[in-house]
Structures are given as structure tokens and as C-alpha cells.
Design a protein around this motif. Structure first.
Motif, PDB file in Angstrom:
ATOM      1  N   SER A  42      40.513  38.918 -26.092  1.00 58.58           N
ATOM      2  CA  SER A  42      39.451  38.559 -27.024  1.00 58.58           C
ATOM      3  C   SER A  42      39.702  37.142 -27.523  1.00 58.58           C
ATOM      4  CB  SER A  42      39.384  39.546 -28.184  1.00 58.58           C
ATOM      5  OG  SER A  42      40.598  39.551 -28.881  1.00 58.58           O
ATOM      6  N   ALA A  43      38.612  36.447 -27.826  1.00 57.25           N
ATOM      7  CA  ALA A  43      38.728  35.059 -28.266  1.00 57.25           C
ATOM      8  C   ALA A  43      39.448  34.995 -29.607  1.00 57.25           C
ATOM      9  CB  ALA A  43      37.350  34.439 -28.380  1.00 57.25           C
ATOM     10  N   ASP A  44      40.143  33.887 -29.819  1.00 56.49           N
ATOM     11  CA  ASP A  44      40.857  33.713 -31.079  1.00 56.49           C
ATOM     12  C   ASP A  44      40.236  32.574 -31.878  1.00 56.49           C
ATOM     13  OD1 ASP A  44      42.684  33.869 -33.095  1.00 56.49           O
ATOM     14  OD2 ASP A  44      44.382  33.122 -31.935  1.00 56.49           O
ATOM     15  N   CYS A  45      40.570  31.342 -31.556  1.00 54.90           N
ATOM     16  CA  CYS A  45      40.092  30.220 -32.359  1.00 54.90           C
ATOM     17  C   CYS A  45      38.702  29.750 -31.948  1.00 54.90           C
ATOM     18  CB  CYS A  45      41.074  29.055 -32.254  1.00 54.90           C
ATOM     19  SG  CYS A  45      41.073  28.212 -30.657  1.00 54.90           S
ATOM     20  N   GLY A  46      38.315  29.981 -30.702  1.00 50.85           N
ATOM     21  CA  GLY A  46      37.002  29.554 -30.225  1.00 50.85           C
ATOM     22  C   GLY A  46      36.957  28.098 -29.821  1.00 50.85           C
ATOM     23  N   GLY A  47      38.053  27.396 -29.917  1.00 48.50           N
ATOM     24  CA  GLY A  47      38.083  25.983 -29.567  1.00 48.50           C
ATOM     25  C   GLY A  47      37.796  25.703 -28.095  1.00 48.50           C
ATOM     26  N   CYS A  48      37.975  26.701 -27.266  1.00 54.08           N
ATOM     27  CA  CYS A  48      37.768  26.529 -25.834  1.00 54.08           C
ATOM     28  C   CYS A  48      36.310  26.753 -25.429  1.00 54.08           C
ATOM     29  CB  CYS A  48      38.629  27.521 -25.064  1.00 54.08           C
ATOM     30  SG  CYS A  48      38.252  29.240 -25.478  1.00 54.08           S
ATOM     31  N   MET A  49      35.461  27.156 -26.337  1.00 51.79           N
ATOM     32  CA  MET A  49      34.114  27.592 -25.961  1.00 51.79           C
ATOM     33  C   MET A  49      33.315  26.555 -25.167  1.00 51.79           C
ATOM     34  SD  MET A  49      32.932  30.497 -25.854  1.00 51.79           S
ATOM     35  CE  MET A  49      34.420  31.303 -26.327  1.00 51.79           C
ATOM     36  N   PRO A  50      33.327  25.267 -25.543  1.00 53.83           N
ATOM     37  CA  PRO A  50      32.581  24.304 -24.713  1.00 53.83           C
ATOM     38  C   PRO A  50      33.072  24.271 -23.264  1.00 53.83           C
ATOM     39  CG  PRO A  50      33.093  23.333 -26.832  1.00 53.83           C
ATOM     40  CD  PRO A  50      33.849  24.638 -26.771  1.00 53.83           C
ATOM     41  N   LEU A  51      34.373  24.229 -23.067  1.00 43.67           N
ATOM     42  CA  LEU A  51      34.916  24.221 -21.704  1.00 43.67           C
ATOM     43  C   LEU A  51      34.706  25.569 -21.029  1.00 43.67           C
ATOM     44  CD1 LEU A  51      36.406  22.760 -19.473  1.00 43.67           C
ATOM     45  CD2 LEU A  51      38.570  23.397 -20.571  1.00 43.67           C
ATOM     46  N   PHE A  52      34.825  26.641 -21.802  1.00 46.59           N
ATOM     47  CA  PHE A  52      34.597  27.997 -21.272  1.00 46.59           C
ATOM     48  C   PHE A  52      33.168  28.106 -20.739  1.00 46.59           C
ATOM     49  CE2 PHE A  52      34.363  32.543 -21.130  1.00 46.59           C
ATOM     50  CZ  PHE A  52      35.664  33.013 -21.111  1.00 46.59           C
ATOM     51  N   LEU A  53      32.204  27.629 -21.530  1.00 47.55           N
ATOM     52  CA  LEU A  53      30.804  27.691 -21.119  1.00 47.55           C
ATOM     53  C   LEU A  53      30.533  26.777 -19.924  1.00 47.55           C
ATOM     54  CD1 LEU A  53      29.131  27.793 -24.625  1.00 47.55           C
ATOM     55  CD2 LEU A  53      29.187  29.652 -22.944  1.00 47.55           C
ATOM     56  N   ASP A  54      31.135  25.582 -19.914  1.00 44.51           N
ATOM     57  CA  ASP A  54      30.958  24.685 -18.770  1.00 44.51           C
ATOM     58  C   ASP A  54      31.499  25.329 -17.497  1.00 44.51           C
ATOM     59  OD1 ASP A  54      29.744  22.742 -20.246  1.00 44.51           O
ATOM     60  OD2 ASP A  54      31.530  21.462 -20.420  1.00 44.51           O
ATOM     61  N   THR A  55      32.638  26.001 -17.618  1.00 46.74           N
ATOM     62  CA  THR A  55      33.219  26.681 -16.456  1.00 46.74           C
ATOM     63  C   THR A  55      32.295  27.802 -15.991  1.00 46.74           C
ATOM     64  OG1 THR A  55      35.418  26.184 -17.299  1.00 46.74           O
ATOM     65  CG2 THR A  55      35.267  27.878 -15.601  1.00 46.74           C
ATOM     66  N   MET A  56      31.740  28.539 -16.942  1.00 45.95           N
ATOM     67  CA  MET A  56      30.805  29.611 -16.581  1.00 45.95           C
ATOM     68  C   MET A  56      29.580  29.031 -15.871  1.00 45.95           C
ATOM     69  SD  MET A  56      30.785  32.040 -19.957  1.00 45.95           S
ATOM     70  CE  MET A  56      29.442  33.052 -19.352  1.00 45.95           C
ATOM     71  N   ARG A  57      29.016  27.966 -16.443  1.00 44.74           N
ATOM     72  CA  ARG A  57      27.781  27.380 -15.890  1.00 44.74           C
ATOM     73  C   ARG A  57      27.989  26.814 -14.492  1.00 44.74           C
ATOM     74  NH1 ARG A  57      27.098  24.730 -21.393  1.00 44.74           N
ATOM     75  NH2 ARG A  57      25.890  26.260 -22.545  1.00 44.74           N
ATOM     76  N   SER A  58      29.209  26.413 -14.173  1.00 43.92           N
ATOM     77  CA  SER A  58      29.462  25.836 -12.853  1.00 43.92           C
ATOM     78  C   SER A  58      29.576  26.901 -11.770  1.00 43.92           C
ATOM     79  CB  SER A  58      30.747  24.995 -12.885  1.00 43.92           C
ATOM     80  OG  SER A  58      31.878  25.825 -13.052  1.00 43.92           O
ATOM     81  N   ASP A  59      29.548  28.171 -12.163  1.00 43.71           N
ATOM     82  CA  ASP A  59      29.660  29.259 -11.183  1.00 43.71           C
ATOM     83  C   ASP A  59      28.250  29.690 -10.758  1.00 43.71           C
ATOM     84  OD1 ASP A  59      31.977  31.820 -10.727  1.00 43.71           O
ATOM     85  OD2 ASP A  59      29.895  31.947 -10.040  1.00 43.71           O
ATOM     86  N   ASP A  60      27.998  29.668  -9.460  1.00 44.90           N
ATOM     87  CA  ASP A  60      26.672  30.019  -8.942  1.00 44.90           C
ATOM     88  C   ASP A  60      26.304  31.472  -9.214  1.00 44.90           C
ATOM     89  OD1 ASP A  60      26.235  27.492  -8.029  1.00 44.90           O
ATOM     90  OD2 ASP A  60      26.947  27.917  -5.997  1.00 44.90           O
ATOM     91  N   ASN A  61      27.281  32.327  -9.412  1.00 45.49           N
ATOM     92  CA  ASN A  61      27.021  33.747  -9.653  1.00 45.49           C
ATOM     93  C   ASN A  61      26.572  34.035 -11.085  1.00 45.49           C
ATOM     94  OD1 ASN A  61      27.023  35.585  -7.644  1.00 45.49           O
ATOM     95  ND2 ASN A  61      29.246  35.887  -7.609  1.00 45.49           N
ATOM     96  N   LEU A  62      26.621  33.027 -11.945  1.00 44.49           N
ATOM     97  CA  LEU A  62      26.276  33.258 -13.350  1.00 44.49           C
ATOM     98  C   LEU A  62      24.776  33.384 -13.565  1.00 44.49           C
ATOM     99  CD1 LEU A  62      27.325  33.408 -16.268  1.00 44.49           C
ATOM    100  CD2 LEU A  62      26.852  30.975 -16.427  1.00 44.49           C
ATOM    101  N   LYS A  63      23.997  32.835 -12.682  1.00 46.01           N
ATOM    102  CA  LYS A  63      22.557  32.757 -12.895  1.00 46.01           C
ATOM    103  C   LYS A  63      21.950  34.110 -13.265  1.00 46.01           C
ATOM    104  CE  LYS A  63      21.661  28.702 -10.151  1.00 46.01           C
ATOM    105  NZ  LYS A  63      22.979  28.188 -10.262  1.00 46.01           N
ATOM    106  N   VAL A  64      20.958  34.040 -14.142  1.00 43.74           N
ATOM    107  CA  VAL A  64      20.263  35.249 -14.576  1.00 43.74           C
ATOM    108  C   VAL A  64      19.458  35.787 -13.397  1.00 43.74           C
ATOM    109  CG1 VAL A  64      18.509  36.136 -16.153  1.00 43.74           C
ATOM    110  CG2 VAL A  64      20.132  34.412 -16.930  1.00 43.74           C
ATOM    111  N   PRO A  65      19.576  37.094 -13.113  1.00 44.83           N
ATOM    112  CA  PRO A  65      18.834  37.673 -11.993  1.00 44.83           C
ATOM    113  C   PRO A  65      17.331  37.394 -12.114  1.00 44.83           C
ATOM    114  CG  PRO A  65      20.399  39.252 -12.873  1.00 44.83           C
ATOM    115  CD  PRO A  65      20.401  38.076 -13.790  1.00 44.83           C
ATOM    116  N   MET A  66      16.695  37.170 -10.977  1.00 42.10           N
ATOM    117  CA  MET A  66      15.292  36.767 -10.934  1.00 42.10           C
ATOM    118  C   MET A  66      14.391  37.728 -11.712  1.00 42.10           C
ATOM    119  SD  MET A  66      13.441  34.357  -9.932  1.00 42.10           S
ATOM    120  CE  MET A  66      14.097  33.463  -8.562  1.00 42.10           C
TER     121      MET A  66
END
Ligand code: FES
Length: 97
Positions: A42-66
């Protein structure tokens, strides 16, 4: 590369969790909280969230199903039809009569 220093989550962990969740349920909406949960952390400080989200967005599998992409616009249209009609106040009804 370590993305979350509090929980020691790497970009590889995030991509693996996204792939696992997408394979388990192709229609799931993937959030950072679900990734933390899938990794048993579970998240603690949340300081990683911008990088966490950027990492998520760079994954092609993240896209919302059509089939789920139109839900927001459908909900907005549905909400537009909810509620009271114009002139519901007694003062407005009296002045209209
Ligand atoms: S760095 Fe990720 S929760 Fe603190």
C-alpha cells in the motif's frame, strides 16, 4: 528502476501487475491503488505518484477497454435528464401563471 521507494516497487513490477490484471479481467479499470493491492503493498507517502502514473501511462495494456470508453459521455447525458424541470419553485410557478 525503482518507482516507489517506500514500498520498493519497480517499473517492471508495475508493468507486470498491469499485464496480470489485464489478462485476468480484460475490462478492468486499472488504478494505482489496484496495482499496489495486486503487489500486496500500500502507498505510504505518495511522493512517487507522478512517476508511478507516468510508468502506468507508458504501458500499452493500461488503456481503457473500448466498450467502457463511452461510459462517461453516457452518464453525462443521463444526468442531463435527471433532476427537476425548470420552474419547479413555487415562486416561479406563481409568476408564470
Ligand atoms: S515513494 Fe511511493 S509511497 Fe512513498
Amino acid at each position: 528502476m525503482i518507482v516507489c521507494h517506500c514500498t520498493n516497487i519497480t517499473d517492471h513490477d508495475i508493468r507486470a501487475a498491469i499485464d496480470w490484471m489485464r489478462t485476468a479481467d480484460p475490462q478492468t479499470i486499472i488504478t494505482p491503488g489496484k496495482i499496489y493491492h495486486a503487489l500486496g503493498k500500500s502507498a505510504d507517502c505518495g511522493g512517487c505518484m507522478p512517476l508511478f502514473l507516468d510508468t502506468m501511462r507508458s504501458d500499452d495494456n493500461l488503456k481503457v477497454p473500448m466498450q467502457l470508453r463511452t461510459l462517461r459521455s453516457a452518464a453525462t447525458q443521463e444526468k442531463a435528464h435527471e433532476g427537476r424541470s425548470q420552474g419547479h419553485r413555487i415562486s416561479q410557478q406563481i409568476s408564470a401563471a
